[in-house]
Motif scaffolding. Structure first.
Motif, mmCIF file in Angstrom:
data_model
loop_
_atom_site.group_PDB
_atom_site.id
_atom_site.type_symbol
_atom_site.label_atom_id
_atom_site.label_comp_id
_atom_site.label_asym_id
_atom_site.label_seq_id
_atom_site.Cartn_x
_atom_site.Cartn_y
_atom_site.Cartn_z
ATOM 1 N N TYR A 10 0.832 -1.208 0.000
ATOM 2 C CA TYR A 10 0.000 0.000 0.000
ATOM 3 C C TYR A 10 0.858 1.246 0.000
ATOM 4 N N CYS A 11 0.501 2.194 -0.868
ATOM 5 C CA CYS A 11 1.147 3.504 -0.905
ATOM 6 C C CYS A 11 0.151 4.538 -0.398
ATOM 7 N N ALA A 12 0.373 5.038 0.796
ATOM 8 C CA ALA A 12 -0.560 5.991 1.394
ATOM 9 C C ALA A 12 -0.565 7.319 0.638
ATOM 10 N N ALA A 13 0.580 7.755 0.133
ATOM 11 C CA ALA A 13 0.664 9.037 -0.559
ATOM 12 C C ALA A 13 -0.224 9.051 -1.804
ATOM 13 N N GLY A 14 -0.389 7.902 -2.442
ATOM 14 C CA GLY A 14 -1.233 7.817 -3.624
ATOM 15 C C GLY A 14 -2.548 7.117 -3.384
ATOM 16 N N ASP A 15 -2.723 6.570 -2.188
ATOM 17 C CA ASP A 15 -3.919 5.819 -1.806
ATOM 18 C C ASP A 15 -4.232 4.718 -2.824
ATOM 19 N N PHE A 16 -3.249 3.858 -3.083
ATOM 20 C CA PHE A 16 -3.447 2.722 -3.980
ATOM 21 C C PHE A 16 -2.660 1.520 -3.474
ATOM 22 N N TYR A 17 -3.085 0.367 -3.930
ATOM 23 C CA TYR A 17 -2.386 -0.888 -3.644
ATOM 24 C C TYR A 17 -1.709 -1.387 -4.909
ATOM 25 N N ILE A 18 -0.601 -2.084 -4.741
ATOM 26 C CA ILE A 18 0.089 -2.726 -5.857
ATOM 27 C C ILE A 18 -0.145 -4.228 -5.752
ATOM 28 N N ASP A 19 -0.732 -4.808 -6.790
ATOM 29 C CA ASP A 19 -1.079 -6.237 -6.811
ATOM 30 C C ASP A 19 -1.830 -6.654 -5.538
ATOM 31 N N PRO A 20 -2.932 -5.980 -5.224
ATOM 32 C CA PRO A 20 -3.653 -6.336 -3.991
ATOM 33 C C PRO A 20 -4.215 -7.748 -4.050
ATOM 34 N N TRP A 21 -4.283 -8.374 -2.894
ATOM 35 C CA TRP A 21 -4.795 -9.750 -2.861
ATOM 36 C C TRP A 21 -6.274 -9.830 -2.517
ATOM 37 N N ARG A 22 -6.933 -8.671 -2.405
ATOM 38 C CA ARG A 22 -8.393 -8.635 -2.330
ATOM 39 C C ARG A 22 -8.876 -7.316 -2.906
ATOM 40 N N PRO A 23 -10.177 -7.160 -3.196
ATOM 41 C CA PRO A 23 -10.661 -5.967 -3.884
ATOM 42 C C PRO A 23 -10.359 -4.673 -3.136
ATOM 43 N N VAL A 24 -9.935 -3.650 -3.900
ATOM 44 C CA VAL A 24 -9.644 -2.329 -3.343
ATOM 45 C C VAL A 24 -10.187 -1.275 -4.311
ATOM 46 N N GLU A 25 -10.116 -0.012 -3.912
ATOM 47 C CA GLU A 25 -10.579 1.070 -4.780
ATOM 48 C C GLU A 25 -9.664 1.238 -5.990
ATOM 49 N N ARG A 26 -8.344 1.286 -5.752
ATOM 50 C CA ARG A 26 -7.392 1.507 -6.831
ATOM 51 C C ARG A 26 -6.292 0.453 -6.769
ATOM 52 N N ALA A 27 -6.209 -0.361 -7.808
ATOM 53 C CA ALA A 27 -5.224 -1.441 -7.884
ATOM 54 C C ALA A 27 -4.234 -1.147 -9.006
ATOM 55 N N VAL A 28 -2.980 -1.006 -8.667
ATOM 56 C CA VAL A 28 -1.916 -0.875 -9.654
ATOM 57 C C VAL A 28 -1.340 -2.282 -9.854
ATOM 58 N N VAL A 29 -1.425 -2.790 -11.072
ATOM 59 C CA VAL A 29 -1.168 -4.204 -11.324
ATOM 60 C C VAL A 29 0.108 -4.381 -12.147
ATOM 61 N N THR A 30 0.989 -5.272 -11.684
ATOM 62 C CA THR A 30 2.240 -5.499 -12.408
ATOM 63 C C THR A 30 2.044 -6.386 -13.632
ATOM 64 N N HIS A 31 1.121 -7.346 -13.567
ATOM 65 C CA HIS A 31 0.859 -8.204 -14.729
ATOM 66 C C HIS A 31 -0.402 -9.025 -14.472
ATOM 67 N N ALA A 32 -0.848 -9.741 -15.504
ATOM 68 C CA ALA A 32 -2.186 -10.345 -15.486
ATOM 69 C C ALA A 32 -2.255 -11.759 -14.930
ATOM 70 N N HIS A 33 -1.180 -12.325 -14.425
ATOM 71 C CA HIS A 33 -1.296 -13.636 -13.786
ATOM 72 C C HIS A 33 -2.203 -13.533 -12.564
ATOM 73 N N SER A 34 -2.951 -14.590 -12.319
ATOM 74 C CA SER A 34 -4.042 -14.514 -11.341
ATOM 75 C C SER A 34 -3.576 -14.347 -9.902
ATOM 76 N N ASP A 35 -2.294 -14.639 -9.611
ATOM 77 C CA ASP A 35 -1.831 -14.403 -8.247
ATOM 78 C C ASP A 35 -1.402 -12.950 -8.044
ATOM 79 N N HIS A 36 -1.467 -12.128 -9.090
ATOM 80 C CA HIS A 36 -1.145 -10.701 -8.974
ATOM 81 C C HIS A 36 -2.319 -9.812 -9.371
ATOM 82 N N ALA A 37 -3.229 -10.323 -10.178
ATOM 83 C CA ALA A 37 -4.385 -9.546 -10.629
ATOM 84 C C ALA A 37 -5.650 -10.246 -10.154
ATOM 85 N N ARG A 38 -6.228 -9.748 -9.094
ATOM 86 C CA ARG A 38 -7.413 -10.349 -8.501
ATOM 87 C C ARG A 38 -8.669 -9.603 -8.928
#
Length: 334
Positions: A10-38
């Motif tokens: 989690y990046c508080a300054a931008g209020d986003f998660y990177i490759d979150p493991w459950r639903p969030v408001e803003r997800a920054v995704v590194t790639h489309a494999h299912s263990d990184h893109a939920r």
């Protein structure tokens, strides 16, 4: 700047998660494999070239914002950009800058040549977050060209014995890399439906896949005994596969580097081919980043973090994750 929150990095300054493991408001995704893109987040940000495969994975109705490699966008107080990771089509390292401090979250990456995706690009930073899937000194990959020479010779040998060659490879990423290394002059190349679905996105992106045909009952006689079929591991022991018997089964994975992995999987042949960095690749990427602090996640975290502290003199630390990594049976793989 980036911490492990209840839903992932989690990046508080931008209020986003990177490759979150459950639903969030803003997800920054590194790639489309299912263990990184939920599935389930409100908005997904990804590298533009990976938007198609991401939508294929998480659904047509998902709100996806694709950003070209290297282009910066502002999320809150953070500047965010995507840079090639060399893992699969659209895979990206995430660069985050806040008040002049730069962190890079590498996601999954490799530094080997691979015509099926954009090559890994080193990004200078203060803190580098690295994966560690194959972070043991035993994991050292042979040259990809040598592996594909072995694979094509194995295909020729099976063909001379009237056997269909079947290579199990993950439907997104590994399958397309295998296809790029095959010699289509040997014979017809068939693909499972799950592979064909992803191939369309690679072709749209201009990646050099060879001509293929759907492996099904209509093409059975064309492929049986002379063709090579690329399929996900989930197709093993299915009626679909049995129509192409007699066959020889192979698996393409970094895990094939360890003696006994092929035997445990009961494969006729194992090919050492990984879409993750090996031990030398991990160390070279970390050094090239210029980072003085390194977070280690997703794999052999303790081994790599200890090495970086004791041998490289870096401030290295482990980051917990809920990602399960790759195995011989999972759909997103090594």
């Amino acid at each position: 700047m980036i911490v492990v929150g209840e839903s992932g990095l989690y990046c508080a300054a931008g209020d986003f998660y990177i490759d979150p493991w459950r639903p969030v408001e803003r997800a920054v995704v590194t790639h489309a494999h299912s263990d990184h893109a939920r599935w389930g987040s409100r908005t997904y940000y990804c590298a533009a070239v990976g938007g198609g495969v991401l939508r294929e994975r998480i659904g047509a109705d998902a709100r996806i914002v694709g950003i070209p490699y290297g282009e910066r966008m502002r999320l809150g107080e953070a500047l965010v950009s995507f840079h090639p990771a060399g893992h699969i089509l659209g895979s990206a390292q995430v660069r985050v800058e806040v008040e002049g401090e730069v962190w890079v979250v590498a996601g999954d990456f490799k530094v080997d040549d691979d015509p099926s995706c954009d090559a890994f690009e080193s990004v200078k930073c203060d803190t580098f977050i690295t994966e560690s899937t194959f972070a043991l000194p035993v994991y050292r990959w042979p040259a990809p060209a040598a592996t594909f020479t072995e694979m094509n010779n194995w295909w020729r040998g099976n063909q001379s014995n009237g056997r269909t060659s079947v290579v199990f490879a993950y439907a997104l990423g590994k399958a397309q890399r295998v296809l790029c290394g095959l010699d289509p002059s040997i014979g017809p190349i068939g693909v499972h439906g799950a592979v064909d679905k992803m191939n369309q996105h690679y072709l749209h992106a201009g990646k050099p896949l060879p001509p293929t045909m759907a492996a099904n009952k209509e093409t059975r006689d064309l492929l049986r005994g002379k063709g090579l079929i690329v399929a996900p591991g989930s197709a093993r022991n299915t009626p679909w596969l049995r129509r192409f018997a007699p066959y020889s089964l192979a698996f393409a994975s970094g895990w094939m580097r360890v003696r006994g992995a092929r035997r445990r999987g009961a494969f006729d042949r194992g090919f050492v081919l990984s879409d993750h960095a090996d031990w030398p690749g991990l160390l070279s990427a970390i050094r090239a980043s210029g980072a003085k602090r390194v977070g280690v996640t997703h794999g052999f975290t303790d081994v790599l973090a200890r090495w970086l502290r004791e041998r490289e003199g870096l401030d290295a630390f482990e980051l917990p994750t809920r990602f399960v990594g790759e195995s011989l049976v999972e759909e997103d793989g090594a």
